[in-house]
Design a protein around this motif. Structure first.
Motif, PDB file in Angstrom:
ATOM      1  N   LYS A  29       0.826  -1.218   0.000  1.00 54.78           N
ATOM      2  CA  LYS A  29       0.000   0.000   0.000  1.00 54.78           C
ATOM      3  C   LYS A  29       0.862   1.272   0.000  1.00 54.78           C
ATOM      4  N   THR A  86      -0.753   6.932   7.822  1.00 55.42           N
ATOM      5  CA  THR A  86      -0.914   7.047   9.280  1.00 55.42           C
ATOM      6  C   THR A  86       0.276   6.405  10.005  1.00 55.42           C
ATOM      7  N   GLY A  87       0.842   5.314   9.443  1.00 56.18           N
ATOM      8  CA  GLY A  87       2.022   4.699  10.061  1.00 56.18           C
ATOM      9  C   GLY A  87       3.157   5.720  10.147  1.00 56.18           C
ATOM     10  N   ILE A 106       2.359   8.469  12.695  1.00 55.68           N
ATOM     11  CA  ILE A 106       2.537   8.004  14.079  1.00 55.68           C
ATOM     12  C   ILE A 106       4.028   7.964  14.415  1.00 55.68           C
ATOM     13  N   ARG A 107       4.826   7.374  13.492  1.00 56.16           N
ATOM     14  CA  ARG A 107       6.274   7.284  13.760  1.00 56.16           C
ATOM     15  C   ARG A 107       6.901   8.677  13.864  1.00 56.16           C
ATOM     16  N   ALA A 121       2.418   1.089  18.280  1.00 59.11           N
ATOM     17  CA  ALA A 121       2.641   0.781  16.864  1.00 59.11           C
ATOM     18  C   ALA A 121       3.764  -0.237  16.708  1.00 59.11           C
ATOM     19  N   GLY A 127       0.190  -3.894  17.324  1.00 57.89           N
ATOM     20  CA  GLY A 127      -1.236  -3.678  17.597  1.00 57.89           C
ATOM     21  C   GLY A 127      -1.669  -2.338  17.033  1.00 57.89           C
ATOM     22  N   VAL A 172      -2.928   1.504  17.209  1.00 56.14           N
ATOM     23  CA  VAL A 172      -2.830   2.672  18.079  1.00 56.14           C
ATOM     24  C   VAL A 172      -4.254   3.172  18.350  1.00 56.14           C
ATOM     25  N   VAL A 225      -5.354   8.517  16.187  1.00 58.54           N
ATOM     26  CA  VAL A 225      -5.138   8.384  14.738  1.00 58.54           C
ATOM     27  C   VAL A 225      -6.180   9.195  13.961  1.00 58.54           C
ATOM     28  N   GLY A 245      -3.183   3.256   5.140  1.00 56.29           N
ATOM     29  CA  GLY A 245      -3.188   2.713   6.509  1.00 56.29           C
ATOM     30  C   GLY A 245      -4.365   3.172   7.349  1.00 56.29           C
ATOM     31  N   PHE A 246      -5.301   3.840   6.744  1.00 58.67           N
ATOM     32  CA  PHE A 246      -6.482   4.309   7.458  1.00 58.67           C
ATOM     33  C   PHE A 246      -7.678   4.216   6.513  1.00 58.67           C
ATOM     34  N   ARG A 289      -8.388   1.374   9.723  1.00 56.42           N
ATOM     35  CA  ARG A 289      -7.908   0.022  10.038  1.00 56.42           C
ATOM     36  C   ARG A 289      -8.986  -0.791  10.750  1.00 56.42           C
ATOM     37  N   GLN A 348     -13.072   3.348  12.787  1.00 56.58           N
ATOM     38  CA  GLN A 348     -12.353   4.388  12.028  1.00 56.58           C
ATOM     39  C   GLN A 348     -13.051   4.672  10.698  1.00 56.58           C
ATOM     40  N   ARG A 368      12.836  -1.960   9.558  1.00 53.27           N
ATOM     41  CA  ARG A 368      11.853  -1.275  10.386  1.00 53.27           C
ATOM     42  C   ARG A 368      11.678  -2.056  11.673  1.00 53.27           C
TER      43      ARG A 368
HETATM   44  P1  AMP Z   1       1.921   0.854   8.626  1.00 51.44           P
HETATM   45  O1  AMP Z   1       3.084   1.755   8.352  1.00 51.44           O
HETATM   46  O2  AMP Z   1       0.681   1.262   7.892  1.00 51.44           O
HETATM   47  O3  AMP Z   1       2.245  -0.604   8.464  1.00 51.44           O
HETATM   48  O4  AMP Z   1       1.564   1.051  10.183  1.00 51.44           O
HETATM   49  C1  AMP Z   1       2.492   0.725  11.192  1.00 51.44           C
HETATM   50  C2  AMP Z   1       1.786   0.621  12.527  1.00 51.44           C
HETATM   51  O5  AMP Z   1       1.219   1.898  12.870  1.00 51.44           O
HETATM   52  C3  AMP Z   1       0.602  -0.349  12.566  1.00 51.44           C
HETATM   53  O6  AMP Z   1       1.018  -1.671  12.817  1.00 51.44           O
HETATM   54  C4  AMP Z   1      -0.209   0.227  13.724  1.00 51.44           C
HETATM   55  O7  AMP Z   1       0.370  -0.102  14.961  1.00 51.44           O
HETATM   56  C5  AMP Z   1      -0.025   1.716  13.533  1.00 51.44           C
HETATM   57  N1  AMP Z   1      -1.107   2.270  12.700  1.00 51.44           N
HETATM   58  C6  AMP Z   1      -1.021   2.734  11.417  1.00 51.44           C
HETATM   59  N2  AMP Z   1      -2.213   3.152  10.971  1.00 51.44           N
HETATM   60  C7  AMP Z   1      -3.084   2.951  11.992  1.00 51.44           C
HETATM   61  C8  AMP Z   1      -4.477   3.162  12.153  1.00 51.44           C
HETATM   62  N3  AMP Z   1      -5.244   3.637  11.166  1.00 51.44           N
HETATM   63  N4  AMP Z   1      -5.037   2.839  13.358  1.00 51.44           N
HETATM   64  C9  AMP Z   1      -4.292   2.357  14.358  1.00 51.44           C
HETATM   65  N5  AMP Z   1      -2.987   2.109  14.260  1.00 51.44           N
HETATM   66  C10 AMP Z   1      -2.372   2.399  13.097  1.00 51.44           C
END
Ligand code: AMP
Length: 217
Positions: free
Chosen positions: A14, A32-33, A36-37, A51, A55, A57, A62, A83-84, A86, A90, A160
């Motif tokens: 994605k 969103t990943g 968050i990071r 994250a 699990g 977040v 988010v 990533g949104f 999830r 949401q 990662r």
């Molecule tokens: P990704 O980079 O999309 O693989 O996201 C990495 C991590 O960030 C995921 O495993 C979740 O812990 C967290 N994360 C990303 N998007 C969301 C979301 N929409 N809701 C909750 N946690 C999220």
């Protein structure tokens, strides 16, 4: 153009597809990943830890990140959410946000890969922090030529923190239990397009672009 979202098991591509579509259609890529990071400096350590464990977040955190991005004017001509949503909560919140901002969702792409492929792509994934090139140590075709060095810029490659066997299992379970119910949710709205994501990056984006261009021409 109306917005784009993805439903995808870990490492279905994605992020890669979002980058390609973002350049092609000149619309923002909201991951969103990544958000968050990157929120490390805002007292969000608790969320970053969530994250890293694989699990999800907290929804409220988010949803707020996404709302702040979608209300920016560069999303007026379309947007890509990587990533949104999830989970179903949401997805419902997204409906409300879009109503409030007078924006629409146009396409939901289900990037379909099986457990085995998802696992191998995650456990073998390493990338270059300098130029962004992604490698896979479990795939002879996408291994770096010199172990752990970028073929392009010779930088040391990095993994990662959540790309490991244990976290993968968590992430896959979260996908099955929380994210995959979105398939029916968006199918009922008539927005879902299923794409075989075991194909090459180029073939996947060709299929996605066919769907979008068919609608917009
Ligand atoms: P990704 O980079 O999309 O693989 O996201 C990495 C991590 O960030 C995921 O495993 C979740 O812990 C967290 N994360 C990303 N998007 C969301 C979301 N929409 N809701 C909750 N946690 C999220």
């Amino acid at each position: 153009m109306n917005g784009i979202i993805f439903i995808a098991p870990p490492a279905a591509g994605k992020g890669t597809q979002s980058n390609i579509l973002s350049s092609k259609y000149n619309i923002p890529h909201i991951s969103t990943g990544d958000l968050i990071r990157a929120s490390r400096n805002n007292g969000s350590n608790e969320y970053i830890k969530q994250a890293q464990s694989g699990g999800l977040v907290d929804d409220d955190f988010v949803i707020n990140l996404v709302y702040n991005e979608l209300k920016k004017s560069d999303c007026d001509n379309g947007y890509i959410l990587d990533g949104f949503p999830r989970n179903i909560n949401q997805a419902k919140e997204l409906d409300d946000i879009l109503k409030k901002l007078n924006k629409k969702l146009g396409y939901v792409f289900l990037l379909d890969i099986n457990y085995e492929l998802s696992r191998n792509r995650i456990v073998g994934r390493i990338s270059c922090p300098e130029c962004g090139k992604v490698y896979n140590t479990l795939d002879s075709l996408s291994k770096p030529k010199i172990p752990n060095k970028c073929d392009i810029c010779n930088t040391d490659l990095v993994r990662r923190q959540d790309d490991n066997e244990e976290t993968f299992k968590n992430r896959y379970d979260v996908y099955l239990n929380e994210t995959s119910p979105l398939i029916d949710f968006y199918q009922e709205k008539g927005l879902l397009h299923k794409i075989d994501a075991s194909m090459s990056i180029e073939d996947i984006s060709r299929k996605i672009i066919e769907v979008i261009d068919y609608d917009n021409n």
